[in-house]
Structures are given as C-alpha cells and as structure tokens.
Design a protein around this motif. Structure first.
Motif, mmCIF file in Angstrom:
data_model
loop_
_atom_site.group_PDB
_atom_site.id
_atom_site.type_symbol
_atom_site.label_atom_id
_atom_site.label_comp_id
_atom_site.label_asym_id
_atom_site.label_seq_id
_atom_site.Cartn_x
_atom_site.Cartn_y
_atom_site.Cartn_z
ATOM 1 N N GLU A 430 24.929 37.147 -63.355
ATOM 2 C CA GLU A 430 25.063 36.080 -62.428
ATOM 3 C C GLU A 430 25.086 35.826 -60.963
ATOM 4 O O GLU A 430 25.328 36.681 -61.029
ATOM 5 C CB GLU A 430 27.368 36.841 -63.315
ATOM 6 N N SER A 484 23.561 32.894 -64.473
ATOM 7 C CA SER A 484 24.807 31.845 -64.500
ATOM 8 C C SER A 484 24.979 32.055 -63.510
ATOM 9 O O SER A 484 25.688 32.304 -62.523
ATOM 10 C CB SER A 484 25.811 32.786 -66.005
ATOM 11 N N ILE A 516 22.662 29.411 -67.635
ATOM 12 C CA ILE A 516 23.920 29.546 -68.060
ATOM 13 C C ILE A 516 25.367 29.081 -67.228
ATOM 14 O O ILE A 516 24.878 29.040 -66.194
ATOM 15 C CB ILE A 516 24.482 30.775 -68.842
#
Length: 636
Positions: A430, A484, A516
């Motif tokens: 992330e 992401s 993502i």
C-alpha cells in the motif's frame, strides 16, 4: 455462443450431406433406370422389325421390301441394314446417320432358309442433349434443397440459442456472477427452467440483502446505543483505540464531553417518551453539524453523557465547533416544568496532539466538563494544557502555499507498507503519501491531508502519486510488483481527474493489473450512486478495487457486491485487540460468512502484535498489514 454455432454447423452439415447422398442415390437410380429403359426400347424396336420381316417372308414371297422398309429404317435412325439369305444379300440400306461405336444387332430370322439380318443403330444417347427446361427444373430443385437447409439451419440456431442462453446464465452462476446472471434473463429455453433460474436468483439476491441487514443488525446491537442509535461506549473505545498507538494519539484534534443535567428528573416527571424526544432532537442537531466533519465520532458514554471526537481540526476551529454544539443544544425545547432550563447542557473540551495519552485525554475532558458545570449555567469550557504545537497554528493560507509549492516542486513522496498473506508472502504494497518541507523534514499525512481537502488540492496530490507509482512499475526492479493507491472523495468526484485517470489507464493498460485503488467505506456508502460508474470504469480498465476502513461505521455491507470490490480491508478499530474482543470477532465472522462463494479477499490493517494476527487468521482473514510486519518505508 461458440458452442451453438459449432453444433448448428455440424448438424446442418450432416443434413446437407444426407440430402446430397439421398439426391445422388435418386439421380443414380433414375439415370440407370432411364438408360435401361432406353436400351430396352431400342431392343423392342429391333424385335418388332424382326417380326415384320418374318411375317413378310412367310406371307409374301415377293417381299416388296423397298416400299415399306426404308421409311421404317429412317424412323429408327438406322446407320446400316443388311438382309441376307445364305450369303446372298437380299436388301441393303445405308442411312445418313454418322455415329461412332454403333449398336450392331445380328439375328437369324429363319434357320431353315438361312435368312438373317444385320442392323446398326446409334447409341441411345448419342443425339441426346439437356435442354434449358430440364436445366431450369434441376436448378429449381437445387434451390429448393438449399432453401430448406437454410431454413432448418435458422430454425435450429434459434432453438439452440435459447439453450445456449440458459447455459450462459448457468455459467455465470457457477462463476459467482449472480447479479449479471439476474440482469440478463434472455429468452432461454426451456422457458420453465429459465423462469426458475430467475426466481432463484431473485431469492438469492434478497437473501444476500437480508444477510447484509443481519450483519448491520449484529453491529448495531454490538456497537450502537439502543435508544439513540449512535455509538455506545464500546464503539467509542474501539474508535479511540484506532486513533491511538500504544495509547498515544496519532493525530491532533479535540474531544468533547456533553452532559445533560437532570435527565433522570425529566424521566421521572415527564416519562420515558419526553426523554426519548429530547435525546433524538439533540442527537439529530449534533449530527447535522458533524456531517461536514469527516471521521468524527459521536457516542453515548453514559445515560446522560455523550462524547464527540473530531480529529484534524485546529484549536481555533475546536473553539468555534464548541460554540456551535452548545448553541444547537440550547435550541432544543425542554419539557415544561424543568426549573434549571439555563443550566442543563454542559460541554467539556480537551484538545489533543499526536502522542497524547488516551486515558489522560478523557480525564482532561472530564475535568473541563466539571469546570463548565461549576460556572452555574449552560456553557462550555476548554481544558488549557499549555501552548499548542506550532505546526497546528498554520493558517489555511500558509497551508495552501506550502501544498502548492510541494506540488510544483514534486515534494510528495510515496512510502509503502507490505500486505502479507497467511503464508507470510507479500501480496502487494500500500502506498502512503508523505510531504517534505523546505528543510527536507517529513510532514505527516495526518497533518497535510485535512488541509489539502479544505484547499481542494487532493486530486492533484493523488494524481502526482499515481504518476510516481506508474513510473516505478515501469522500472526493472519493480517488475511484477503490485501497489495499492488511496483515492479520496474529492478526487473521485473530480471530472478532470476521472478523465485523466481513464486516459492514463488506457495508456498504461499493460500495468493496470498491478494497480489496486482503495476507497473508504463511508465514502462509498454515502455516495454510492455517484461513485459506482467511476468505480466500474476503473474495474473495466483492468485495475482492482479495494474498500478500506470497513467496520469503522455501522452500515450494511451489501455495497461490496453491488460495487464489485475485489478486496475489503478491516479498519484498525476492529483489529485492535481482536483477541480480547469477542464482539469484534463476531462481526468479522458474520462479514466473512456473507462473502462466502465470492472472490472477495479480506485484509486487515493496523496489526501490531502476534495475537491479533493469529486471531485474524483463525477467523478467516487472509491478509494483513501493520507494524507487526513492517513500518512504511520510502520507495526509491
């Protein structure tokens, strides 16, 4: 539909070959019969000639053959004729017909006298030719056959199309795409089965909605106050844990404690209905103010005390908000007979900064509440704990200047944190955004993101971050890595950003499977109708979708299916001390049960200790991130 075309083509080809074979057999039999009849007819003519010659030989000795035999031979198209008796030629005829390989008939007419004849006739088909009329009949027959085959092909295709549509719906059901199967009922045949599938899909859809309502019911009874339908004390503790790390707050903000004096007296004097009306009016008024404050927390601590937590506000904004809250409370009409109408609402405020202890913060807010009560009238009081950190004193103008300069100088940098699966393998990373000031010091996202939202600069910041990520994905050392990226409400609502994102994803379509996009749950729930087309566009481009902060609010979860999310991420307030909180475990079990037979992956954020990760794995959570695995590190 490929199966239908293939089956129809094969069956039609079989029909055509069968008809061709039958036609060939019929034509062959007709031709053989015609040839046989023609030869037989020719032989009959020869036999008739023999009979006439024998009769004339026995009845008319002078014969007179020249009077009747030449016309008959001419009618027979004879090539040559010879009548002999013991080597003596009695009659000879030479016709005008020219032919090759004539049919020669030699017969002995009278054995006693030695009378014999030799007749040469052309082959039966030497002078035969197909006329246009016969060709027309043959063509009409062929066209009739082709038309019948074509009609049969169309009819069979239509029949099999219905079966194929039924098979297609069944395939979608087996793939778990129930909404798509329900949206395309088609004209499947048999129609009874098609209608049965539609009814079962409708009942299944209603069952999913009921499951979502049941999930919301579980969460409501676990985290909501039964009387006011706002968060209860357990909900408040979970959210405060999510805002803290090792009992230290991770951001700045303010906490308010609102207490309604003599609420028990109103209940005794006016009854439960009057208290309920007063609570609902007060709660609705406060909620109307908090709607414009993202991530705010409103919960009921005790029978007559409420807690309000608002992160990412400055001290000046906290003072202004306290005045608004007290004003909306004082505007609520109290039941008749309440003597201390001017001394009913009291508000205690405690401002906090990053690192402040949660328990100490609550004590400070409680002391501020007692100070407000000592003033003898409805009032609010802010707990004074000294000077506020200088970074919170920056005004909006200075923040806008800082953010705009950071955008121009590209001083927003990506930091990544891995998301690990149950086997200890990294699933993806992330991206977190950090900024650097002019001195090179990092500025926390909890500081600049609220100000960027206020200044309307989040679309530009997130666009710059996506560009950085795409550049990284194009490098050899990041080949195959999945990242992401978070998208805010302002970013998704920006038409300019949406157009840019669509163009960029088309340009980098070979990299979209490695992206993502994460969207917060409260944003999706509140703006689902507006966001769904944009989320569908991202999904169709090949990128995946993730909804994070799941469980932060008490809402239904059916939006996960409707928006076709590929992943969900549990909020840290649900994950925090999950091994000690059976009510949070119940929520996770219910949530994962509702996602049964789907391909939605469940992840958790904020995992800090082994016990939390172990409990999450037992509950069925497949991925997690947090300081237990790794801190965010800057991407190079």
């Amino acid at each position: 539909m490929k199966f239908t075309r293939m089956l129809t083509t094969k069956l039609t080809s079989f029909w055509l070959m069968s008809l061709a074979a039958i036609a060939f057999v019929f034509l062959l039999c007709a031709m053989m019969s015609f040839v046989q009849l023609t030869y037989k007819f020719q032989q009959q003519k020869v036999a008739e000639l023999e009979t006439l010659l024998i009769e004339h030989y026995h009845t008319q000795p002078d014969w007179e053959l020249e009077s009747w035999l030449p016309p008959m031979l001419l009618a027979f198209n004879a090539v040559e004729f010879r009548l002999t008796m013991k080597s003596e030629v009695l009659f000879a005829y030479q016709g005008n017909v020219q032919t090759q390989n004539p049919m020669v008939y030699t017969h002995l007419l009278d054995p006693q006298s030695g009378l014999s004849m030799t007749l040469s006739l052309p082959q039966p088909f030497d002078h035969y030719s197909i006329s246009w009329y016969e060709l027309l009949i043959l063509g009409v027959g062929l066209l009739a056959v082709i038309a019948l085959v074509r009609f049969g092909h169309i009819w069979l295709s239509q029949q099999l199309d219905g079966i194929e549509e039924l098979a297609q719906r069944s395939r979608l059901i087996l793939q778990g795409k129930h909404e798509q199967a329900l949206a395309t009922p088609g004209n499947g045949k048999p129609r009874l089965i098609n209608r049965a599938l539609t009814k079962l899909l409708e009942e299944l859809q209603d069952a999913h909605k009921e499951r979502g309502r049941f999930d919301k019911f579980i969460r409501s009874n676990t985290f909501l106050d039964a009387q006011t339908r706002i968060g209860n004390r357990l909900f408040l503790n979970n959210r405060l844990d999510a805002l803290s790390h090792d009992q230290g707050m991770v951001a700045h903000g303010v906490i308010y404690l609102l207490e309604m004096d003599d609420l028990d007296f109103i209940q005794q004097a006016k009854g439960e209905g009057a208290v309920k009306d007063l609570l609902h009016a007060t709660v609705n008024g406060i909620n109307s103010i908090l709607q414009s404050l993202p991530n705010s927390i409103f919960a009921r601590r005790t029978h007559n005390q409420f807690a309000i937590v608002v992160p990412h506000v400055s001290l000046i904004e906290a003072d202004q908000l306290a005045s608004k809250l007290l004003k909306v409370c004082l505007s609520q009409p109290l039941p008749d007979g309440v003597d201390n109408r001017d001394n009913f609402y009291h508000l205690g405020c405690a401002y906090f900064t990053a690192g402040d202890n949660v328990n100490q913060l609550l004590d400070e807010a409680d002391m501020a509440l007692r100070a407000a009560q000592l003033q003898g009238n409805s009032n609010w009081f802010m707990y004074d704990k000294g000077a506020i950190d200088e970074e919170f004193a920056k005004g909006s103008v200075r923040w806008r200047s800082f953010l705009e300069n950071a955008l121009v100088q590209r001083r927003f940098y990506p930091f990544s944190q891995p998301i690990m699966d149950s086997d200890g393998v990294e699933h993806h990373k992330e991206i977190f955004t950090r900024a650097r000031d002019n001195q090179g010091a990092l500025v926390r996202a909890t500081l600049f993101i609220p100000m960027a939202n206020k200044c309307g600069l989040m679309p530009q910041i997130e666009r710059q971050m996506i560009e950085r990520v795409l550049v990284l994905l194009g490098q050899e050392q990041h080949k195959g890595q999945v990242y992401s990226v978070n998208l805010s409400l302002d970013t998704l609502m920006s038409r300019a950003f949406t157009h840019w994102l669509k163009t960029t994803l088309l340009e980098y379509r070979h990299l979209t499977p490695q992206l993502i996009f994460e969207v917060s749950e409260d944003i999706v729930v509140q703006h689902q109708d507006k966001l769904q087309p944009k989320l569908d566009m991202i999904s169709k481009m090949g990128a995946r979708l993730c909804v994070d902060h799941v469980g932060q609010q008490v809402v239904g979860t059916y939006y996960i299916r409707e928006c076709h999310f590929d992943m969900i991420k549990l909020h840290r307030s649900i994950v925090r001390h999950i091994h000690l909180r059976p009510e949070n475990q119940l929520f996770i079990r219910s949530l994962i049960g509702g996602l049964y037979r789907t391909e939605v992956l469940v992840s958790a954020e904020g995992v800090e200790v082994f016990e939390e990760w172990q409990t999450l794995q037992i509950l069925g959570v497949g991925m997690a991130q947090g300081m237990y695995f790794s801190d965010p590190v800057e991407l190079q």
